[in-house]
Design an enzyme around this catalytic site. Sequence first.
Site, short mmCIF file in Angstrom:
data_model
loop_
_atom_site.label_atom_id
_atom_site.label_comp_id
_atom_site.label_asym_id
_atom_site.label_seq_id
_atom_site.Cartn_x
_atom_site.Cartn_y
_atom_site.Cartn_z
N LEU A 243 -22.39 75.97 8.64
CA LEU A 243 -21.81 77.05 7.85
C LEU A 243 -21.86 78.31 8.71
O LEU A 243 -22.81 79.10 8.64
CB LEU A 243 -22.57 77.23 6.54
CG LEU A 243 -22.27 76.23 5.44
CD1 LEU A 243 -23.07 76.54 4.18
CD2 LEU A 243 -20.79 76.18 5.11
N HIS A 244 -20.83 78.49 9.53
CA HIS A 244 -20.83 79.57 10.52
C HIS A 244 -20.91 80.95 9.86
O HIS A 244 -21.84 81.73 10.09
CB HIS A 244 -19.54 79.52 11.36
CG HIS A 244 -19.27 78.22 12.03
ND1 HIS A 244 -19.95 77.81 13.16
CD2 HIS A 244 -18.39 77.23 11.74
CE1 HIS A 244 -19.49 76.63 13.54
NE2 HIS A 244 -18.55 76.26 12.70
N ASP A 245 -19.89 81.28 9.07
CA ASP A 245 -19.71 82.65 8.62
C ASP A 245 -20.76 83.15 7.64
O ASP A 245 -21.10 84.34 7.66
CB ASP A 245 -18.30 82.83 8.03
CG ASP A 245 -17.22 82.64 9.09
OD1 ASP A 245 -17.47 82.96 10.27
OD2 ASP A 245 -16.12 82.17 8.75
#
Length: 314
Positions: A243-245
């Site tokens: 979950l990058h952002d």
Amino acid sequence: MKHPRKIIIDTDPGQDDAVAILLALASPEEVQVLGITAVAGNVPLALTQKNARVICELAGRTEVPVFAGCDAPMQRKLVTAEHVHGKTGLDGIPLPDPQMPLQDQHAVDFLIETLRREAPGSVTLCPLGPLTNIATAFARAPDIVPRVAEIVLMGGAYFEVGNITPAAEFNIYVDPEAAEIVFKSGVPIVVMPLDVTHKALTSRAWVEEMRGLGTRVGQAVASWTDFFERFDTAKYGSEGAPLHDPCVIAYLIDPGLFAGRHINVEIETKSALTLGMTVADWWRVTDRPANVLFVGSVDRDGFYRLLSDRLARF
């Protein structure tokens, strides 16, 4: 009493962008979302601005203004990522078209106007996609640059190298000239590169926990995660998807979850081979001055506890 930090989310939603926006909207004690500015990136602008409004409606936060920004990089043709996010950018669960209006004002004008209006050092910019809107605003109105409190962005990589080319991470690769402007701006910058986001992997238990919330938000988050997880697990052989952002918003809420180094990062804009590479002087082997806090580690369990706590509020 501590006041929430005023933020503008600049984004190209994207399932993980969507989770980041939801996390921010669920955390009014820590962050006040002044507006959401859409940029072309994961999918074209017509879809990113639509998706931003879809997410606000899902959260029941139709009062948050959404602005459409730049539809192409500063000097290049747009590269998109439907292969990861699907044709709509939010594939995974069908959601109704948004009813809330798109603001008439261009996102770049909103950025400039807001930074001029708010007290100097009171607005944090949170770019989750290519940096085109931010760099265009800086180039057009240099007076706003010293007024920015901080930029906390998702982009770049060093030890994890590239995810769109062998050397470059997607957000920086799409508009390296914009990234160069932002990284050289002198604004305090915190970077969430792939080096940390690839340590923030989902687990099957967490996805099912989201589904088990029994809410529209929980259902959407679980379905989005299921959708883009298939790409990352196939590509990296990992147990879940990064979950990058949401790392950007989690940092604003609880910076103690993350650790990094103040180092110099330069953006490669000339080489065909390494275009968009974030050349990070992690080992401080040059005398180039530090210009970013480059984050390298995350408390994964703490990160997912925070997400679970906040997303359960919807």
